[in-house]
Every structure is written in structure tokens, then in C-alpha cells.
Design a protein around this motif. Structure first.
Motif, PDB file in Angstrom:
ATOM      1  N   LYS A  20       0.843  -1.197   0.000  1.00  0.00           N
ATOM      2  CA  LYS A  20       0.000   0.000   0.000  1.00  0.00           C
ATOM      3  C   LYS A  20       0.882   1.253   0.000  1.00  0.00           C
ATOM      4  N   GLY A  21       0.214   2.418  -0.169  1.00  0.00           N
ATOM      5  CA  GLY A  21       0.988   3.635  -0.077  1.00  0.00           C
ATOM      6  C   GLY A  21       0.563   4.760  -0.980  1.00  0.00           C
ATOM      7  N   ASP A  22      -0.678   5.194  -0.883  1.00  0.00           N
ATOM      8  CA  ASP A  22      -1.145   6.353  -1.624  1.00  0.00           C
ATOM      9  C   ASP A  22      -0.883   7.601  -0.779  1.00  0.00           C
ATOM     10  N   GLU A  23      -0.061   8.503  -1.316  1.00  0.00           N
ATOM     11  CA  GLU A  23       0.366   9.667  -0.539  1.00  0.00           C
ATOM     12  C   GLU A  23      -0.796  10.513  -0.051  1.00  0.00           C
ATOM     13  N   LYS A  24      -1.768  10.756  -0.902  1.00  0.00           N
ATOM     14  CA  LYS A  24      -2.852  11.662  -0.549  1.00  0.00           C
ATOM     15  C   LYS A  24      -3.897  11.010   0.354  1.00  0.00           C
ATOM     16  N   GLN A  25      -4.207   9.757   0.103  1.00  0.00           N
ATOM     17  CA  GLN A  25      -5.303   9.109   0.818  1.00  0.00           C
ATOM     18  C   GLN A  25      -4.864   8.334   2.064  1.00  0.00           C
ATOM     19  N   GLU A  26      -3.587   7.911   2.125  1.00  0.00           N
ATOM     20  CA  GLU A  26      -3.208   6.971   3.190  1.00  0.00           C
ATOM     21  C   GLU A  26      -2.114   7.468   4.126  1.00  0.00           C
ATOM     22  N   THR A  27      -1.576   8.671   3.890  1.00  0.00           N
ATOM     23  CA  THR A  27      -0.512   9.175   4.761  1.00  0.00           C
ATOM     24  C   THR A  27      -0.956   9.249   6.211  1.00  0.00           C
ATOM     25  N   GLN A  28      -2.098   9.890   6.452  1.00  0.00           N
ATOM     26  CA  GLN A  28      -2.551  10.065   7.831  1.00  0.00           C
ATOM     27  C   GLN A  28      -2.919   8.732   8.467  1.00  0.00           C
ATOM     28  N   LEU A  29      -3.554   7.846   7.712  1.00  0.00           N
ATOM     29  CA  LEU A  29      -3.916   6.528   8.234  1.00  0.00           C
ATOM     30  C   LEU A  29      -2.669   5.744   8.641  1.00  0.00           C
ATOM     31  N   PHE A  30      -1.626   5.837   7.815  1.00  0.00           N
ATOM     32  CA  PHE A  30      -0.371   5.117   8.061  1.00  0.00           C
ATOM     33  C   PHE A  30       0.240   5.536   9.392  1.00  0.00           C
ATOM     34  N   TRP A  31       0.365   6.852   9.601  1.00  0.00           N
ATOM     35  CA  TRP A  31       1.049   7.335  10.806  1.00  0.00           C
ATOM     36  C   TRP A  31       0.181   7.189  12.055  1.00  0.00           C
ATOM     37  N   ILE A  32      -1.114   7.333  11.920  1.00  0.00           N
ATOM     38  CA  ILE A  32      -1.998   7.096  13.070  1.00  0.00           C
ATOM     39  C   ILE A  32      -1.947   5.634  13.481  1.00  0.00           C
ATOM     40  N   ASP A  33      -1.982   4.741  12.496  1.00  0.00           N
ATOM     41  CA  ASP A  33      -1.894   3.303  12.766  1.00  0.00           C
ATOM     42  C   ASP A  33      -0.580   2.977  13.464  1.00  0.00           C
ATOM     43  N   LEU A  34       0.523   3.526  12.965  1.00  0.00           N
ATOM     44  CA  LEU A  34       1.834   3.265  13.554  1.00  0.00           C
ATOM     45  C   LEU A  34       1.924   3.768  14.987  1.00  0.00           C
ATOM     46  N   LEU A  35       1.492   5.002  15.196  1.00  0.00           N
ATOM     47  CA  LEU A  35       1.578   5.593  16.538  1.00  0.00           C
ATOM     48  C   LEU A  35       0.684   4.866  17.539  1.00  0.00           C
ATOM     49  N   GLN A  36      -0.532   4.534  17.110  1.00  0.00           N
ATOM     50  CA  GLN A  36      -1.497   3.937  18.039  1.00  0.00           C
ATOM     51  C   GLN A  36      -1.239   2.458  18.281  1.00  0.00           C
ATOM     52  N   ASN A  37      -1.069   1.698  17.209  1.00  0.00           N
ATOM     53  CA  ASN A  37      -1.058   0.241  17.345  1.00  0.00           C
ATOM     54  C   ASN A  37       0.329  -0.364  17.512  1.00  0.00           C
ATOM     55  N   VAL A  38       1.383   0.356  17.145  1.00  0.00           N
ATOM     56  CA  VAL A  38       2.741  -0.156  17.335  1.00  0.00           C
ATOM     57  C   VAL A  38       3.433   0.528  18.503  1.00  0.00           C
ATOM     58  N   LEU A  39       3.305   1.858  18.583  1.00  0.00           N
ATOM     59  CA  LEU A  39       4.004   2.604  19.628  1.00  0.00           C
ATOM     60  C   LEU A  39       3.131   2.865  20.850  1.00  0.00           C
ATOM     61  N   GLY A  40       1.861   2.458  20.796  1.00  0.00           N
ATOM     62  CA  GLY A  40       1.023   2.485  21.987  1.00  0.00           C
ATOM     63  C   GLY A  40       0.483   3.838  22.393  1.00  0.00           C
ATOM     64  N   VAL A  41       0.379   4.792  21.458  1.00  0.00           N
ATOM     65  CA  VAL A  41      -0.174   6.110  21.774  1.00  0.00           C
ATOM     66  C   VAL A  41      -1.702   6.014  21.783  1.00  0.00           C
ATOM     67  N   GLU A  42      -2.331   6.338  22.909  1.00  0.00           N
ATOM     68  CA  GLU A  42      -3.780   6.166  23.036  1.00  0.00           C
ATOM     69  C   GLU A  42      -4.550   7.102  22.110  1.00  0.00           C
TER      70      GLU A  42
END
Length: 394
Positions: A20-42
Motif C-alpha cells: 500500500k501507499g497512496d500519498e494523498k489518501q493513506e498518509t494520515q492513516l499510516f502514521w496514526i496506525d503506527l503511533l497507536q497500534n505499534v508505539l502504543g499512543v492512546e
């Protein structure tokens, strides 16, 4: 989240975002997913700002991602965009993605200037340390995130806390090896002889390698070493280790085709670590077996230790004088790189980057093969420079 939970979450994240990797549609989803589900940010949307405006020469531009708490600026590109390639900006400037991010950063108010700049195309994440502006970036591939997720903890944690955690992990590992050392030395017939100490040190190095290998994926499955030993009574562990060390030093084609499956499952370890079959190995007590299997294997994740400081664990725990005088002599990754980067690492990275830019596939492959052979042929002499490094850093 524990480190094991984060590793599992990082693997799931990698699977979700592969391809995956659409710059316009998936940038925010990518980083929110990473921060929340991998790094544990509530609440990741409270941590990171998207489309942060910055005025560049009277024109308003937008930063893809910005984390005020840790001063992280993110420039996100679409999948398969080459991160080292220049592109023409709206004002006619030709900039790489990093150049674009660096330019935005220069126009931020001083108190908002980035401590870290990240450039990503979903498949690769490049991390630029603004305290070392001339250094090459650290790189994390999406497929390697389960092994390298800890390198992104600076997104949510101040660096001083990261170094403190890194140091504590290495100290905990050192304490475990120290306890093994102290328990094992009591089992030797002549504990003060140089031959015994040499054997004991080698035995501890082998044991720690096996513990690290089962957690880092070198052996193929988690707790493989501990599970192998768990099937034996304490009085039989010595013999089991001797057999295992022998197998680890054998190529698959040289092994007994009728050996037990649990032994045959272990890979060949080159480099000679298990080559000497004459080291003295004492009997194992129930206390030592419990320490090795339950505390060191099942109870500790050795893959959390940075390979850069792995040697410090041995130095502090296998040297009785060092241990008696006060424990770990820790040299941080940053201080290590102050020495090795200008000596050889910067030049090697530059050479690799130049080869990677070669357009012709066959030529690039041939040069990469030559470069790999060059790396294999390099020899480095380590001199005891701890005093110099620590005082230079200070």
C-alpha cells in the motif's frame, strides 16, 4: 505495551501496509496506525499534526506530519517514489524529499525547528538526526519493522529516556549473565585456574549467543534454545549442551542424517564460535538450569539489546575485576558513532548509495556483489579507547 507486544503489533502493521501507499489518501492513516497500534499512543491525533502550514518565501506550504512534543517533521511520499531523487517544486526548485523537508524546517519558528526529520515512501523510512546534519540517515524497511520498531520510539519519547531504557536493558542482561557466571564457576574443579576461566568465559559467550539467537530469529523459532534444554533433567543438561554445540558447528551436509529432529532443527553457525570442543563444561545444578531456562530464556527478550552495545554486556559480566569494581561500562550508540562514522562508516555508506543509484540492473548487481566482498574482507582493529571516547563526548 511490552516489547513483545510491540513486536507482535509491528508484524501485524507490516502485513496491513505491505503493497500500500497512496500519498494523498493513506498518509494520515499510516502514521496514526503506527503511533497507536505499534508505539502504543492512546490518542495519536492529539500527538501529531497533519498538514501543518509553513510560509516559504511568501507561499504557504504544508508539512505532511509534525509532532511538537518530540520535534519530529515528516515528509511522506507515495509508494515506489525514490527518496533520493530530485523533483521540481512549484517554485521551480529541484529538491529531494529530504531537501523539501529541510527547506520547510528552515522556515519554521526557531522553537519549532525539528530535532528529527523523517522521509518515507511507506516501504522505507529514513530518519535524519538534526544534531548530526552531515550524517547519513538511519533506514527502516517496512518489512523489517518487527525487528526495528524500537528505533521509532523517539517519535513519542525524549531521547534521554530512550538512552536510559537502552542502558537499563543492557544492565539487566549483564546481571543475568553475571548470575550465570557466578553459579557456573562454583561447579568447576579448579575455579581459579586460567584454563578454567577461559572455558567459563567461552561457555557464557556461547550461552548468551543462543539466548540472543532464539529471540532475534537466528534459530528460527522463539525460545527454541530454552525448549530444547527443558526436556532434560539438570544432570543431563551438560551432555545436551555439548551435543548442541557440536551440531551448531556442523554444516547440514556434514551432520548425522539420523540425529534427533530437535537437534537437526538448529542452523549451522559459522565463524568458529562453537568450533573448540575442548572447552571445560561443568555439571549443571537445578538452580543453574532454572536460571538459564526460566529467567534468561523464557523471562528475558534478548533481541531488545542493541547489537552495537552487545559487546559491553560480555565485557562487564565476564571480567570479574570489572564486575567487582562497579558493573557496566556503557558506551552509548551516539558516542560509538562519533568514532566509527568518520573513520569508515560514512565512506562505506556513500559508496553504497552511489552503487544503489546505478540505473543498469546488471551493472548495479555486479557492483553490489563487489561491495559485499569488500565488506567481508575488511578488518578492524579495536583499541581500548573508552577513556578517549567518553572524555571527548563530555
Amino acid at each position: 505495551m511490552t516489547d513483545k507486544e510491540q513486536k507482535k503489533a509491528a508484524k501485524a502493521f507490516t502485513e496491513r501496509w505491505a503493497g500500500k501507499g497512496d500519498e494523498k489518501q493513506e498518509t494520515q492513516l499510516f502514521w496514526i496506525d503506527l503511533l497507536q497500534n505499534v508505539l502504543g499512543v492512546e490518542n495519536p491525533t492529539a500527538l501529531i499534526q497533519f498538514e501543518k502550514p509553513v510560509v516559504v518565501e511568501k507561499n504557504t506550504k504544508f508539512i505532511d506530519g509534525y509532532i511538537p512534543a518530540t520535534k519530529v517533521l515528516i515528509e511522506q511520499k507515495g509508494a515506489h517514489v525514490k527518496l533520493g531523487k530530485t523533483a521540481v517544486q512549484s517554485d521551480g526548485e529541484k529538491l529531494t524529499p529530504y531537501g523539501q523537508a529541510f527547506r520547510y524546517n528552515n522556515y519554521l519558528p526557531y522553537e519549532e525547528r525539528a530535532r528529527w526529520i523523517i522521509v518515507s515512501n511507506f516501504e522505507r523510512i529514513l530518519i535524519y538526526n538534526m544534531n548530526k546534519p552531515n550524517a547519513e540517515p538511519d533506514e527502516i524497511l517496512l518489512k523489517d519493522l518487527p525487528k526495528q520498531f524500537y528505533q521509532l520510539q523517539f517519535l513519542t519519547v525524549q531521547k534521554s529516556e530512550l538512552l536510559k531504557k537502552e542502558e537499563q536493558i543492557s544492565i539487566d542482561a549483564g546481571n543475568l549473565v553475571g548470575k550465570l557466571y557466578d553459579a557456573l564457576i562454583k561447579q568447576y574443579k579448579t575455579p581459579d585456574s586460567p584454563e578454567t576461566l577461559k572455558s567459563l568465559n567461552m561457555l557464557c559467550v556461547r550461552l548468551v549467543f543462543c539466548l540472543y539467537a532464539e529471540d532475534a530469529g537466528i534459530f528460527g523459532s522463539h525460545e527454541m534454545f530454552g525448549q530444547y534444554l527443558r526436556q532434560f533433567q539438570p544432570k543431563d543438561v551438560r551432555k545436551a549442551l555439548i551435543e548442541l554445540f557440536h551440531v551448531l558447528d556442523q554444516k547440514p551436509e556434514d551432520r548425522d542424517p539420523y540425529m534427533d529432529d530437535d537437534l537437526a532443527a538448529f542452523p549451522y553457525v559459522n565463524g568458529g564460535l562453537f568450533a573448540d570442543e575442548n572447552i571445560e563444561i561443568p555439571r549443571f545444578t537445578e538452580e543453574i538450569v532454572d536460571l538459564l531456562i526460566d529467567k534468561a530464556s523464557a523471562g528475558f527478550d534478548w533481541s531488545e539489546i542493541s547489537p552495537t552495545i552487545f559487546g559491553a554486556v560480555f565485557e562487564s559480566t565476564l571480567n570479574p575485576e570489572t564486575r567487582r569494581s562497579g558493573g557496566m561500562h556503557y558506551t552509548s550508540i551516539e558516542n560509538i558513532h562519533k568514532v566509527i562514522d568518520p573513520l569508515f562508516l560514512d565512506d562505506l555508506r556513500a559508496e553504497f548509495d552511489a552503487i544503489s543509484e546505478v540505473k543498469v540492473n546488471k551493472t548495479r548487481k555486479d557492483r553490489l556483489e563487489q561491495f559485499r566482498n569488500k565488506l567481508a574482507s575488511l578488518t578492524f582493529l579495536e583499541i581500548k579507547t573508552r577513556y578517549l571516547i567518553q572524555n571527548t563526548a563530555a
